[in-house]
Design a protein around this motif. Structure first.
Motif, PDB file in Angstrom:
ATOM      1  N   SER A  79      19.103  17.856  -9.667  1.00 30.81           N
ATOM      2  CA  SER A  79      20.401  18.345 -10.109  1.00 30.81           C
ATOM      3  C   SER A  79      20.244  19.597 -10.975  1.00 30.81           C
ATOM      4  O   SER A  79      21.011  20.552 -10.842  1.00 30.81           O
ATOM      5  CB  SER A  79      21.134  17.253 -10.891  1.00 30.81           C
ATOM      6  N   GLU A  80      19.245  19.591 -11.858  1.00 24.82           N
ATOM      7  CA  GLU A  80      18.973  20.770 -12.689  1.00 24.82           C
ATOM      8  C   GLU A  80      18.594  21.966 -11.827  1.00 24.82           C
ATOM      9  O   GLU A  80      19.037  23.098 -12.082  1.00 24.82           O
ATOM     10  CB  GLU A  80      17.836  20.483 -13.673  1.00 24.82           C
ATOM     11  N   LEU A  81      17.795  21.726 -10.806  1.00 28.17           N
ATOM     12  CA  LEU A  81      17.379  22.798  -9.911  1.00 28.17           C
ATOM     13  C   LEU A  81      18.578  23.361  -9.151  1.00 28.17           C
ATOM     14  O   LEU A  81      18.736  24.573  -9.031  1.00 28.17           O
ATOM     15  CB  LEU A  81      16.316  22.286  -8.931  1.00 28.17           C
ATOM     16  N   ALA A  82      19.434  22.484  -8.673  1.00 30.18           N
ATOM     17  CA  ALA A  82      20.629  22.927  -7.955  1.00 30.18           C
ATOM     18  C   ALA A  82      21.565  23.698  -8.889  1.00 30.18           C
ATOM     19  O   ALA A  82      22.138  24.715  -8.498  1.00 30.18           O
ATOM     20  CB  ALA A  82      21.350  21.731  -7.354  1.00 30.18           C
ATOM     21  N   GLN A 116      15.060  28.373 -15.670  1.00 33.46           N
ATOM     22  CA  GLN A 116      15.632  27.038 -15.481  1.00 33.46           C
ATOM     23  C   GLN A 116      15.089  26.401 -14.204  1.00 33.46           C
ATOM     24  O   GLN A 116      14.741  25.225 -14.186  1.00 33.46           O
ATOM     25  CB  GLN A 116      17.156  27.105 -15.412  1.00 33.46           C
ATOM     26  N   ALA A 117      15.024  27.196 -13.151  1.00 37.47           N
ATOM     27  CA  ALA A 117      14.511  26.681 -11.885  1.00 37.47           C
ATOM     28  C   ALA A 117      13.034  26.323 -12.010  1.00 37.47           C
ATOM     29  O   ALA A 117      12.595  25.291 -11.504  1.00 37.47           O
ATOM     30  CB  ALA A 117      14.716  27.705 -10.774  1.00 37.47           C
ATOM     31  N   ALA A 118      12.271  27.167 -12.711  1.00 39.19           N
ATOM     32  CA  ALA A 118      10.845  26.894 -12.888  1.00 39.19           C
ATOM     33  C   ALA A 118      10.637  25.628 -13.706  1.00 39.19           C
ATOM     34  O   ALA A 118       9.735  24.827 -13.408  1.00 39.19           O
ATOM     35  CB  ALA A 118      10.166  28.084 -13.562  1.00 39.19           C
ATOM     36  N   ALA A 119      11.468  25.425 -14.733  1.00 34.48           N
ATOM     37  CA  ALA A 119      11.353  24.207 -15.542  1.00 34.48           C
ATOM     38  C   ALA A 119      11.680  22.974 -14.705  1.00 34.48           C
ATOM     39  O   ALA A 119      10.994  21.947 -14.803  1.00 34.48           O
ATOM     40  CB  ALA A 119      12.281  24.296 -16.746  1.00 34.48           C
ATOM     41  N   ALA A 120      12.700  23.059 -13.856  1.00 31.67           N
ATOM     42  CA  ALA A 120      13.058  21.926 -13.002  1.00 31.67           C
ATOM     43  C   ALA A 120      11.953  21.640 -11.985  1.00 31.67           C
ATOM     44  O   ALA A 120      11.603  20.483 -11.746  1.00 31.67           O
ATOM     45  CB  ALA A 120      14.376  22.196 -12.292  1.00 31.67           C
ATOM     46  N   LEU A 121      11.372  22.696 -11.407  1.00 33.51           N
ATOM     47  CA  LEU A 121      10.268  22.500 -10.455  1.00 33.51           C
ATOM     48  C   LEU A 121       9.039  21.920 -11.145  1.00 33.51           C
ATOM     49  O   LEU A 121       8.330  21.084 -10.560  1.00 33.51           O
ATOM     50  CB  LEU A 121       9.927  23.817  -9.764  1.00 33.51           C
ATOM     51  N   ALA A 122       8.778  22.349 -12.375  1.00 26.02           N
ATOM     52  CA  ALA A 122       7.650  21.795 -13.124  1.00 26.02           C
ATOM     53  C   ALA A 122       7.873  20.314 -13.406  1.00 26.02           C
ATOM     54  O   ALA A 122       6.945  19.503 -13.317  1.00 26.02           O
ATOM     55  CB  ALA A 122       7.444  22.561 -14.421  1.00 26.02           C
ATOM     56  N   ARG A 123       9.119  19.966 -13.723  1.00 26.25           N
ATOM     57  CA  ARG A 123       9.444  18.562 -13.970  1.00 26.25           C
ATOM     58  C   ARG A 123       9.252  17.745 -12.696  1.00 26.25           C
ATOM     59  O   ARG A 123       8.715  16.632 -12.736  1.00 26.25           O
ATOM     60  CB  ARG A 123      10.885  18.454 -14.463  1.00 26.25           C
ATOM     61  N   GLY A 174       7.216  18.475 -10.273  1.00 24.65           N
ATOM     62  CA  GLY A 174       5.769  18.391 -10.070  1.00 24.65           C
ATOM     63  C   GLY A 174       5.134  17.316 -10.931  1.00 24.65           C
ATOM     64  O   GLY A 174       4.255  16.573 -10.477  1.00 24.65           O
ATOM     65  N   ARG A 175       5.593  17.219 -12.185  1.00 27.87           N
ATOM     66  CA  ARG A 175       5.084  16.171 -13.076  1.00 27.87           C
ATOM     67  C   ARG A 175       5.471  14.797 -12.548  1.00 27.87           C
ATOM     68  O   ARG A 175       4.654  13.867 -12.549  1.00 27.87           O
ATOM     69  CB  ARG A 175       5.640  16.370 -14.488  1.00 27.87           C
ATOM     70  N   LEU A 176       6.697  14.673 -12.050  1.00 26.52           N
ATOM     71  CA  LEU A 176       7.147  13.400 -11.490  1.00 26.52           C
ATOM     72  C   LEU A 176       6.334  13.031 -10.250  1.00 26.52           C
ATOM     73  O   LEU A 176       6.031  11.858 -10.027  1.00 26.52           O
ATOM     74  CB  LEU A 176       8.633  13.459 -11.142  1.00 26.52           C
ATOM     75  N   GLU A 177       5.971  14.042  -9.467  1.00 30.46           N
ATOM     76  CA  GLU A 177       5.151  13.779  -8.281  1.00 30.46           C
ATOM     77  C   GLU A 177       3.774  13.249  -8.687  1.00 30.46           C
ATOM     78  O   GLU A 177       3.257  12.307  -8.082  1.00 30.46           O
ATOM     79  CB  GLU A 177       5.009  15.045  -7.448  1.00 30.46           C
ATOM     80  N   GLN A 178       3.191  13.834  -9.718  1.00 32.93           N
ATOM     81  CA  GLN A 178       1.894  13.341 -10.210  1.00 32.93           C
ATOM     82  C   GLN A 178       2.022  11.905 -10.707  1.00 32.93           C
ATOM     83  O   GLN A 178       1.163  11.057 -10.422  1.00 32.93           O
ATOM     84  CB  GLN A 178       1.369  14.235 -11.321  1.00 32.93           C
ATOM     85  N   GLU A 179       3.098  11.630 -11.456  1.00 34.91           N
ATOM     86  CA  GLU A 179       3.325  10.265 -11.928  1.00 34.91           C
ATOM     87  C   GLU A 179       3.506   9.308 -10.754  1.00 34.91           C
ATOM     88  O   GLU A 179       3.003   8.178 -10.776  1.00 34.91           O
ATOM     89  CB  GLU A 179       4.557  10.204 -12.827  1.00 34.91           C
ATOM     90  N   ALA A 204      10.027  17.780  -0.376  1.00 34.42           N
ATOM     91  CA  ALA A 204      11.113  18.537   0.259  1.00 34.42           C
ATOM     92  C   ALA A 204      11.868  19.386  -0.763  1.00 34.42           C
ATOM     93  O   ALA A 204      12.206  20.537  -0.485  1.00 34.42           O
ATOM     94  CB  ALA A 204      12.074  17.568   0.959  1.00 34.42           C
ATOM     95  N   VAL A 205      12.109  18.842  -1.939  1.00 31.46           N
ATOM     96  CA  VAL A 205      12.822  19.574  -2.972  1.00 31.46           C
ATOM     97  C   VAL A 205      11.998  20.777  -3.446  1.00 31.46           C
ATOM     98  O   VAL A 205      12.527  21.839  -3.709  1.00 31.46           O
ATOM     99  CB  VAL A 205      13.164  18.649  -4.166  1.00 31.46           C
ATOM    100  N   GLN A 206      10.695  20.594  -3.494  1.00 30.74           N
ATOM    101  CA  GLN A 206       9.810  21.666  -3.950  1.00 30.74           C
ATOM    102  C   GLN A 206       9.557  22.696  -2.862  1.00 30.74           C
ATOM    103  O   GLN A 206       8.870  23.683  -3.099  1.00 30.74           O
ATOM    104  CB  GLN A 206       8.475  21.102  -4.430  1.00 30.74           C
ATOM    105  N   GLY A 207      10.069  22.497  -1.705  1.00 35.00           N
ATOM    106  CA  GLY A 207       9.882  23.466  -0.628  1.00 35.00           C
ATOM    107  C   GLY A 207       8.752  23.115   0.302  1.00 35.00           C
ATOM    108  O   GLY A 207       8.231  23.970   1.011  1.00 35.00           O
TER     109      GLY A 207
END
Length: 117
Positions: A53-56, A72-79, A81-86, A112-115
């Protein structure tokens, strides 16, 4: 009597609608929380929905205002990425088939969200 019945139907429809928005399930009463593994996966899914939602929102604000919202988009993508690692770390510990299947769906959604890295 007829008005009471109509009121009950409207309230039930409102409750079903609220539960669908809140949990993503079309039920009159939300189900039990499930096992601890299911709860962990659902917490991860909830965080993913928030990050997506933040990314959108960053994309919308950039499109509407023309302002640079790349941070903002970079922060959402980083989040995400962190969730993917978790999620990948959690996948190694899950024992229930249902929780593993839901987590695999989430990991695919994250990619998919990360491209589709």
């Amino acid at each position: 009597m007829k008005k009471i019945l109509i009121l009950m139907v409207v309230l039930a429809a409102g409750l079903v609608g609220y539960n669908y928005v809140a949990t993503g399930e079309l039920k009159l009463v939300p189900g039990a929380a499930g096992s601890a593994e299911d709860q962990k996966v659902e917490a991860l899914a909830s965080e993913l929905r928030a990050a997506a939602s933040e990314l959108a929102q960053a994309g919308r604000s950039a499109g509407l205002t023309g302002m640079d919202s790349s941070s903002q988009a970079a922060a959402a993508l980083a989040r995400i990425g962190r969730l993917e690692q978790e999620g990948r770390a959690l996948a190694r510990t899950l024992t229930e088939a249902g929780a593993r299947a839901r987590l695999e769906e989430l990991l695919a959604e994250m990619e998919a969200v990360q491209g589709g890295r």
